[in-house]
Structures are given as structure tokens and as C-alpha cells.
Design a protein around this motif. Structure first.
Motif, PDB file in Angstrom:
ATOM      1  N   MET A  29      -9.945   9.005   5.858  1.00  0.00           N
ATOM      2  CA  MET A  29      -9.773   7.879   4.976  1.00  0.00           C
ATOM      3  C   MET A  29     -10.326   7.834   3.715  1.00  0.00           C
ATOM      4  O   MET A  29     -10.130   7.274   3.094  1.00  0.00           O
ATOM      5  N   TYR A  84      -7.317  -0.014   9.316  1.00  0.00           N
ATOM      6  CA  TYR A  84      -8.142  -0.440   8.142  1.00  0.00           C
ATOM      7  C   TYR A  84      -8.037  -2.162   7.853  1.00  0.00           C
ATOM      8  O   TYR A  84      -9.027  -2.605   7.504  1.00  0.00           O
ATOM      9  N   MET A 104      -9.410   4.577  -0.107  1.00  0.00           N
ATOM     10  CA  MET A 104      -9.615   3.151   0.819  1.00  0.00           C
ATOM     11  C   MET A 104     -10.997   2.949   1.371  1.00  0.00           C
ATOM     12  O   MET A 104     -11.276   1.850   1.495  1.00  0.00           O
ATOM     13  N   MET A 133       0.779  -1.096   0.078  1.00  0.00           N
ATOM     14  CA  MET A 133       0.122   0.050   0.115  1.00  0.00           C
ATOM     15  C   MET A 133       1.021   1.140  -0.022  1.00  0.00           C
ATOM     16  O   MET A 133       1.426   1.668   1.085  1.00  0.00           O
ATOM     17  N   ARG A 167      -3.302   2.088   9.505  1.00  0.00           N
ATOM     18  CA  ARG A 167      -3.031   0.838   8.683  1.00  0.00           C
ATOM     19  C   ARG A 167      -3.570  -0.278   9.539  1.00  0.00           C
ATOM     20  O   ARG A 167      -4.065  -1.072   8.847  1.00  0.00           O
ATOM     21  N   TYR A 223     -17.108   0.426   0.719  1.00  0.00           N
ATOM     22  CA  TYR A 223     -15.779   0.041  -0.040  1.00  0.00           C
ATOM     23  C   TYR A 223     -16.088   0.542  -1.527  1.00  0.00           C
ATOM     24  O   TYR A 223     -17.098   0.376  -2.066  1.00  0.00           O
ATOM     25  N   TRP A 279      -2.291   0.138  -4.962  1.00  0.00           N
ATOM     26  CA  TRP A 279      -2.134  -1.208  -4.295  1.00  0.00           C
ATOM     27  C   TRP A 279      -1.496  -1.844  -5.320  1.00  0.00           C
ATOM     28  O   TRP A 279      -1.729  -1.855  -6.571  1.00  0.00           O
TER      29      TRP A 279
END
Length: 459
Positions: A95, A43, A118, A28, A40, A137, A102
Motif C-alpha cells: 500500500m 483501508y 494511500m 478512488m 479497500r 499518512y 482521489w
């Protein structure tokens, strides 16, 4: 059964808190701003909760489907400390606009996804005094998360043991090779590794490999070898005299590091909040839990909270010393160093308890006995307080706010209105800690009379 009828899966940390992270999401590289260690970890916790929910669904949900979980449970999964909670909420708000590159770790895959946010949407709201997170998402991430073609098994309990961003990023890359026959990761240029292990946006000016290796890579390797289920070793490939490419040897570690990680897991965030609201810092609470165990600390914290309900007694000036005395001497009925919570606490005794270091010989574990069980009077009072809390919770928001203001005014008059208490009141978390205790008493005395907390009172 449609998606709305799907049972809600627990988000709190439990055995098997494992994420099957798609290869495409392992590396990432942020494009717009730095990624924090908390971000991180958090997530990954969101991905694990979402993947569990998706696996329980018969079909893929709609693109606007919102996953949800309580923030304290997510934070317990990440191993975040008390200082991280505010940062976590701020990170969740940011975020939505954070874009990353990616990249798969497989040879030849290269940059597979580019420019995905994200999260599509994220929100935080207070439900019954607890912060809840809702999120969604982009469709491509949803598909990969539900049915990953290739993935790495990421144990979130082990990941929470790592204290640096580079260690977390390197562990995720190496974890997919723990069962690979080759036993080594792909060879990548040193600049690739610098981007993959750094928090700053990709392409930023990097330190030369020698310095980056000493400052970031070596400490990360030591952390992974010490705290996780794998052991890794740096392998450098030179072109002339300069290191041009790097890879890592990976092997599964013998033993049961997972059991150790679970045994040393982070403290319940809800317990931390309760202690903070009484003036006990998380570091001190952690010391008490290590000495006496979380169950006993929770029980005696209940005693301390009940103590503050009784307006006839002077407030406890040194909550940590009082709680430690309760723990050392077996609770209310067996505390020779300090008066029992039903009596005023002598300042000299509190001063002695506050200055007294942890004993050189740890006390023997308390055997299960009636001394730790609530007396009939305590059981009745606990039930009575629960009834009053239910009444307060049933009030409409305007009425409840009026009672909260009265409780806050009393706390301010007694010099007990801390920033933690004010923040919890603003968030709607008003039925716990010292604020909850004072609110219960203020409300109950006004509605049910001064004898509301005595059996036989008709209020």
C-alpha cells in the motif's frame, strides 16, 4: 496531555464503527496497480481507527505520527475471511507504493487530489504473539481526515456485508446522498462510473457500458439493496440511442439493517486462528458457531486445548468431530456419545461423530448451570497453565526459541505439525492452540516435574 499520553482507542468492531469519509476520498481510482476488495475494506478500517484517534487529540500530531492497531481487530471490522489474512498483510506492505486519484462526488469538484500515496509508511510487527499494524499518512490526508469539510457517513459493519468491489465502491458514493433532499447522485459519464467502480487502474480499456452494467453494476445494486441501510436505483440518460450518462436514485431504507449486520457479524479472527491450529477449518467452525453460539464454542475449544496438554492420553485425531461432540453433549461432564476429554477417545465414536450430519432438530439452548462452569480442579489447572505461560513469556527470545523447537519436534513426531502451526511459530505466536499446549507441557515437565499439572505437587 501530549499525544503519547492519549488513551489508545479500541480498533475492534463495536457499535458505532462509523467513518466520516471526506468527499474528496470517496472515489478512488488506482493509478499504478489493481486495488483488491480486502485492500479497500482494510483501508477504510485504517481511516476509521485514525479518525477516532485524531478526534481524541487536542492538536494535530506531527507528520511522522504512526497510528497502530492489531491486525485481527482490523480484519474483524472488515468482515474478511480466513483466506484474506495473508493477502491483507501483503497488501499493507504494498500500500505504501500504491498511488490513486482521489475525486469528490460533488458536482463541479472534479479531480481534487492527484498522485497521493494511500499511506506514507506502513509496518507489521508481532507483539505478544499478535500481528500489529503501524501506519502514517501524507499531511493532506491527515488534515482532511481530522477536520473534513464535507463527508459521507460510512458504516463499516454494513460495508463488510458487501461481497464485491463494485458494491463497496458504489455504496460509498451513494451513502452521502441518503439524506440529500434531491435523492439522486450527480450525473456522470458512463466511463466515469466504469473507472469509479473498477479495481484496475483508471484509463484502462473498459467493456462497453451494456456489458459492464450487467456484469458489475446490476449485481452491486442488488447487494446494496439487500444488505445495507439504503436502496438505490440505476437511472440512465441517453444521447440518441446510446447511454451517455448515469446517476442513481438513493433513499434511506426503513428498518434496522445495522442490527442485522451486527447479529451476523464475522467470527472473531483470534478464535478462527485457534481452531485452525487444532485442525478445524474456518467453514466448519462457522457452522458450529451458528448452531451453538460463539460463547459455547470458545468454552469447548478451551477444553479441547487442555485435552492436548495431557501427554498421558492419545492425541485427538479428529478435532472437529471431538469439538462437535463436546458441544452437543454439554461439555466434559455430560458427553455420552464420546468419552469425556480426560479419557482416550474411541476411534469408532470419532468416526460416527465425523459422519453424523447436523441434526434436523436443533438442540435446546443450554441453560446457565454448574455444568458449564469449571470444576475446582479445572479452575486450578487453568490457573496453573496461565502461570506456566507467564513463565515462558518472561524468558528471553533465545531461551524461548529452544523450548519452541522442542515442542515443534514433538508435534512433527506425532504427525501434528501443520503449515498453520509452523507459520504461527515463525510469527512468534507460540502460546496458543496445539503448539501452545505442547509447549506448556514440555516446558512444565522439564522445569517443574511430571506432576506439574496436579494439585499439591511441589515443583
Amino acid at each position: 496531555m501530549d499525544d503519547k499520553d492519549t488513551p489508545r482507542l479500541p480498533a475492534a468492531k463495536e457499535e458505532g464503527a462509523e467513518l466520516r469519509k471526506p468527499h474528496e476520498m470517496i472515489v478512488m481510482v488506482p493509478r499504478s496497480r489493481r486495488v483488491t476488495l480486502t485492500g479497500r475494506r482494510l483501508y477504510n478500517a485504517l481511516l476509521q481507527v485514525s479518525q477516532s484517534r485524531l478526534q481524541a487529540m487536542a492538536t494535530m500530531p506531527a507528520a511522522d505520527y504512526m497510528f497502530e492497531a492489531p491486525l485481527p481487530a482490523l480484519l474483524r471490522t472488515t468482515g474478511s475471511s480466513g483466506e484474506d489474512r495473508t493477502a491483507a498483510k501483503r497488501y499493507l506492505r504494498e500500500m505504501r507504493g500504491l498511488e490513486v486519484d482521489w475525486e469528490s462526488t460533488a458536482p463541479g469538484d472534479g479531480l481534487k487530489w492527484r498522485g497521493f500515496s494511500m499511506l506514507s509508511e506502513v509496518a507489521i510487527e508481532v507483539r505478544n504473539g499478535e500481528n500489529w499494524v503501524s501506519w502514517s499518512y501524507p499531511p493532506t490526508i491527515m488534515s482532511a481526515l481530522r477536520e473534513p469539510a464535507r463527508w459521507a457517513r460510512i458504516d463499516l459493519d454494513l460495508l463488510a456485508k458487501l461481497g464485491s468491489y463494485a458494491a463497496v465502491a458504489l455504496y460509498e458514493i451513494c451513502a452521502r446522498y441518503r439524506d440529500n433532499p434531491s435523492g439522486v447522485t450527480s450525473r456522470k459519464p458512463v466511463n466515469w462510473w466504469a473507472d469509479a467502480l473498477s479495481q484496475a487502474p483508471g484509463g484502462a480499456e473498459r467493456r462497453e457500458w451494456r456489458k459492464f452494467k450487467n456484469e458489475r453494476v446490476k449485481p452491486a445494486v442488488e447487494e446494496i439493496n439487500s444488505e445495507t441501510d439504503i436502496e438505490i436505483e440505476l437511472i440512465e440518460h441517453k444521447l440518441g440511442r446510446a447511454v451517455s450518462e448515469v446517476q442513481f436514485a438513493v433513499r434511506r431504507k426503513r428498518g434496522l439493517p445495522r442490527a442485522r449486520a451486527l447479529a451476523e457479524g464475522p467470527v472473531d479472527a483470534g478464535l478462527v486462528l485457534r481452531a485452525e491450529s487444532l485442525g478445524i477449518r474456518e467453514a466448519k467452525l462457522d457452522g458450529l458457531i451458528k448452531e451453538f453460539g460463539e460463547t459455547r464454542v470458545r468454552e469447548q475449544l478451551d477444553v479441547l486445548e487442555r485435552r492436548s496438554v495431557n501427554r498421558k492420553l492419545r492425541g485427538v485425531e479428529h478435532a472437529y468431530a471431538y469439538l462437535r461432540s463436546l458441544l452437543r453433549h454439554g461439555g466434559e461432564d455430560a458427553a455420552p456419545a464420546l468419552p469425556a476429554p480426560a479419557e482416550p477417545v474411541a476411534p469408532a465414536a470419532l468416526a460416527t461423530a465425523a459422519a453424523d450430519p447436523v441434526p434436523a432438530v436443533a438442540p435446546a439452548p443450554a441453560a446457565p448451570s454448574a455444568a458449564l462452569a469449571p470444576t475446582p480442579g479445572e479452575a486450578w489447572l487453568n490457573q496453573r497453565i496461565a502461570q506456566v505461560k507467564a513463565e515462558i513469556a518472561a524468558l528471553d527470545a533465545v531461551q524461548r526459541r529452544g523450548w519452541v523447537e522442542r515442542a515443534l519436534q514433538e508435534l512433527a513426531a506425532r504427525g501434528l505439525l501443520s503449515a498453520v502451526v509452523s507459520r504461527r511459530a515463525a510469527q512468534g505466536d507460540v502460546l496458543h492452540g496445539v503448539l501452545g499446549s505442547v509447549l506448556v507441557r514440555v516446558y512444565a515437565e522439564a522445569v517443574h516435574g511430571p506432576g506439574w499439572d496436579r494439585p499439591g505437587h511441589a515443583g
